[in-house]
Design a protein around this motif. Structure first.
Motif, PDB file in Angstrom:
ATOM      1  N   ARG A 334       0.816  -1.208   0.000  1.00  0.00           N
ATOM      2  CA  ARG A 334       0.000   0.000   0.000  1.00  0.00           C
ATOM      3  C   ARG A 334       0.854   1.264   0.000  1.00  0.00           C
ATOM      4  NH1 ARG A 334      -4.890  -1.172   4.350  1.00  0.00           N
ATOM      5  NH2 ARG A 334      -6.176  -2.496   2.982  1.00  0.00           N
ATOM      6  N   ARG A 337       1.978   1.754  -3.493  1.00  0.00           N
ATOM      7  CA  ARG A 337       0.847   1.610  -4.413  1.00  0.00           C
ATOM      8  C   ARG A 337       1.224   0.675  -5.561  1.00  0.00           C
ATOM      9  NH1 ARG A 337      -1.454   7.189  -6.249  1.00  0.00           N
ATOM     10  NH2 ARG A 337      -3.176   5.809  -6.898  1.00  0.00           N
ATOM     11  N   SER A 339       1.750  -3.731  -6.715  1.00  0.00           N
ATOM     12  CA  SER A 339       1.472  -5.144  -6.434  1.00  0.00           C
ATOM     13  C   SER A 339       2.179  -5.995  -7.467  1.00  0.00           C
ATOM     14  CB  SER A 339      -0.040  -5.428  -6.450  1.00  0.00           C
ATOM     15  OG  SER A 339      -0.603  -5.112  -7.708  1.00  0.00           O
TER      16      SER A 339
END
Length: 397
Positions: A334, A337, A339
């Motif tokens: 997170r 930001r 993945s």
């Protein structure tokens, strides 16, 4: 995941022109280990496959002379035109791959370590997803750790062999528009075994595809173990989550150590042992103790627990091997930001390590390690071939 499965490494190598500073058929510094007793361990058998011609090992004179610089000029001339470039890094060589969509990756020879993967992102730029560290080694040489590393071992009655640090560039294929393949090869002394590693940069993924072949003429089988460790850069483990592991069995272990591992020096100092809970240590050769059978599985071979969280928070120190885990799961950070999805093939287990969040954000220990693993060896009879792969997929386009 079929879109990411590159063809098997069967293309014949380029012809070797005359004189190189280091021969193309270079093999160096093989590491040996004894096969564990493991009389009660279970094993998985693989079907026989056609033998693959091995790359010739280094001579005794070459090994005695020690590693010599790679001929970067020859590599640049021989493999030009595929979207790759070569750069000398001390006595090593960095192979740089670049696609037209912006994605880039760097691989180091002869270690085979992938030191950088920057996929194109939704915001139009690229982002580094791998974590590496550089430190001074013997003689002032730079020691690079982290990234994507392969820890493969073949053990038999006469000893063992690993291609770690002894990969040779065999071929480069592809183009900057579709994908770029880097094929590496290594062989055991006497050509008793051969390993191949194909690293492919796709517009939306980085693939590492492996194979190992038992070329021994005798009837002696080989026990093969392999792990792929991905050091993923994160803002901090406190902002990082693993999605998709709910329902998977796990065993708690100590961090797997290899020449490319990054382990905080004080890892585990604050932990207190839980009464009656077994801690299964791994040896300094990765998963060798697990592969030796018996001790690592406990009396009844039962796991330590079952993951009950489908959104696993990585904030605490943890080191686990998951079994019955999904073939693909996702790491979300997170803070950055970002993945990354990890898909595996040919591996039954999954290794997950977090150093915890007591360290500086975006610092030296702001990373997590995930990768496919084996809790039990694969037995290769003469002529048998094992294949496995992992794919780091970028879902951020």
């Amino acid at each position: 995941m079929a879109a990411f499965c590159t063809p098997a490494a069967t293309t014949a190598p380029h012809a070797t022109p005359a004189p190189l500073t280091r021969p193309w058929k270079h093999i160096a510094l093989c590491h040996f280990s004894k096969l564990g007793s493991g009389g009660s361990q279970r094993t998985r058998l693989v079907s026989a496959a056609p033998q693959v011609r091995a790359v010739a090992p280094a001579t005794a004179a070459e090994e005695a002379a020690g590693p010599s610089p790679i001929n970067v000029e020859y590599l640049s001339a021989e493999f030009a035109g595929h979207g790759v470039s070569f750069e000398a890094v001390g006595i090593s060589c960095a192979v740089k791959m670049a696609l037209r969509n912006g994605s880039v990756a760097h691989l180091l020879l002869p270690s085979g370590l992938v030191t950088s993967y920057k996929p194109a992102m939704w915001h139009g730029s690229v982002t580094e997803v791998l974590h590496t560290s550089v430190a001074a080694g013997h003689g002032g040489r730079a020691v690079i750790r982290g990234g994507v590393s392969v820890d493969l071992h073949c053990a038999g009655g006469d000893g063992g062999w690993s291609p770690s640090g002894a990969w040779s560039l065999r071929d480069v294929r592809g183009n900057p528009t579709t994908s770029i393949e880097i094929e590496l090869a290594s062989a055991a002394p006497g050509d008793a075994a051969e390993a191949r590693c194909v690293v492919t940069l796709h517009p939306e993924a980085l693939a590492t595809e492996l194979s190992a072949t038992n070329n021994a003429a005798s009837s002696s089988p080989m026990a093969l173990s392999c792990t792929v460790s991905n050091h993923l850069r994160v803002s901090t483990p406190d902002a990082t989550y693993a999605l998709g592991l709910q329902g998977s069995d796990y065993r708690s272990v100590e961090p797997a150590l290899s020449e490319f591992s990054i382990i905080p020096p004080d890892y585990g100092a604050a932990r207190q042992s839980a009464a009656g809970k077994a801690r299964h240590r791994l040896s300094n050769k990765g998963f060798d103790m697990v592969l030796s059978g018996g001790q690592a599985h406990g009396a009844a071979g039962e796991p330590d627990g079952e993951e009950d969280d489908d959104y696993k928070h990585m904030t605490e120190e943890m080191c686990r091997v998951y079994s019955h885990a999904p073939r693909e799961f996702t790491i979300i950070d997170r803070g950055r930001r970002n993945s990354i999805c990890l898909h595996r093939r040919g591996f039954e287990e999954l290794y997950v390590f977090s150093p915890g969040s007591q360290y500086q954000w975006y610092g030296k220990y702001a990373y997590v390690v995930v990768g496919p693993a084996m809790l039990e060896p694969v037995v290769l009879r003469p002529g048998d071939k094992w294949q496995g792969a992992q794919y780091l997929r970028n879902p951020n386009l």
